[in-house]
Design a protein around this motif. Structure first.
Motif, PDB file in Angstrom:
ATOM      1  N   ALA A  77       0.805  -1.229   0.000  1.00 42.27           N
ATOM      2  CA  ALA A  77       0.000   0.000   0.000  1.00 42.27           C
ATOM      3  C   ALA A  77       0.838   1.281   0.000  1.00 42.27           C
ATOM      4  CB  ALA A  77      -0.929   0.008   1.215  1.00 42.27           C
ATOM      5  N   ARG A  78       2.137   1.170   0.208  1.00 41.45           N
ATOM      6  CA  ARG A  78       2.989   2.357   0.247  1.00 41.45           C
ATOM      7  C   ARG A  78       3.069   2.996  -1.147  1.00 41.45           C
ATOM      8  NH1 ARG A  78       3.017   4.628   4.550  1.00 41.45           N
ATOM      9  NH2 ARG A  78       4.739   5.863   3.739  1.00 41.45           N
ATOM     10  N   PRO A  79       3.297   4.301  -1.213  1.00 42.75           N
ATOM     11  CA  PRO A  79       3.390   4.983  -2.511  1.00 42.75           C
ATOM     12  C   PRO A  79       4.486   4.374  -3.393  1.00 42.75           C
ATOM     13  CG  PRO A  79       3.275   6.577  -0.719  1.00 42.75           C
ATOM     14  CD  PRO A  79       3.435   5.231  -0.087  1.00 42.75           C
ATOM     15  N   ALA A  80       4.209   4.265  -4.663  1.00 43.94           N
ATOM     16  CA  ALA A  80       5.139   3.636  -5.612  1.00 43.94           C
ATOM     17  C   ALA A  80       6.480   4.358  -5.688  1.00 43.94           C
ATOM     18  CB  ALA A  80       4.492   3.569  -7.001  1.00 43.94           C
ATOM     19  N   GLU A  81       6.489   5.650  -5.447  1.00 42.84           N
ATOM     20  CA  GLU A  81       7.749   6.402  -5.559  1.00 42.84           C
ATOM     21  C   GLU A  81       8.669   6.196  -4.352  1.00 42.84           C
ATOM     22  OE1 GLU A  81       4.638   9.127  -3.811  1.00 42.84           O
ATOM     23  OE2 GLU A  81       4.704   7.819  -5.547  1.00 42.84           O
TER      24      GLU A  81
END
Length: 191
Positions: A77-81
């Motif tokens: 769920a963490r941001p892809a960046e």
């Protein structure tokens, strides 16, 4: 009874048995507590106990069964960046939750695991299954296999160090320990 209701009832019963077992282990010691005593305290037969847990050791970890899946889901769920290491660090809040919100129980559980050789071994097995879940979550973030395995293994090692440090100094802040320990191993390309 719907399938979802059955699953919730089973989970509630597993949790109740695990909590009963844990209370007995803390009061009497792991080795001194029998499955029959746990079953009796939980109002079950021995046979029913084994429908919920394959062993006495599993009852100790009954409260932690879903943590590995929650941890992997948090990484996903963490941001892809975010870098993989940063995502792992942020996701480890899942592991800190019980330590911060139920600190007396968490400390007692850690002490029980630390002081009981069979539980330490079982804990390593549990963490190996968590490692595999983390590796899969990192693969989903396009992290190469070797890097995913190293990062997942390192993150779990950091958690182990945090637990040991917290056991040694119960006044320490587990979240601060986690941040400091993750910083020690931050990959140089992320600095």
């Amino acid at each position: 009874m719907t399938e979802g209701l059955r699953a919730r009832a089973r989970l509630a019963m597993r949790t109740e048995i695990a909590e009963t077992a844990f209370a007995l282990f803390v009061r009497r010691g792991f080795e001194q507590t029998t499955v029959d005593e746990i079953a009796e305290a939980a109002g079950l037969s021995r046979r029913s106990f084994f429908r919920y847990f394959p062993s006495k050791e599993d009852a100790v970890f009954g409260l932690l069964y879903d943590l590995g899946e929650e941890l992997a889901a948090a990484v996903t769920a963490r941001p892809a960046e975010e870098t993989p290491w940063t995502a792992l660090h942020a996701a480890c809040a899942v592991l800190l939750g019980p330590m911060l919100h139920r600190s007396d129980e968490a400390m007692a559980l850690l002490r029980l695991i630390h002081d009981t050789p069979t539980l330490r071994a079982r804990h390593q097995d549990k963490q190996d299954s968590w490692r595999k879940l983390l590796v899969d979550a990192l693969h989903g973030r396009s992290v190469p296999a070797l890097e995913a395995d190293v990062l997942a293994s390192a993150a779990l090692a950091v958690f182990d160090v945090v637990c040991r440090q917290w056991l040694a100094d119960p006044a320490a802040d587990p979240a601060a320990l986690m941040a400091e320990a993750f910083a020690v191993l931050r990959p140089s390309r992320e600095a």
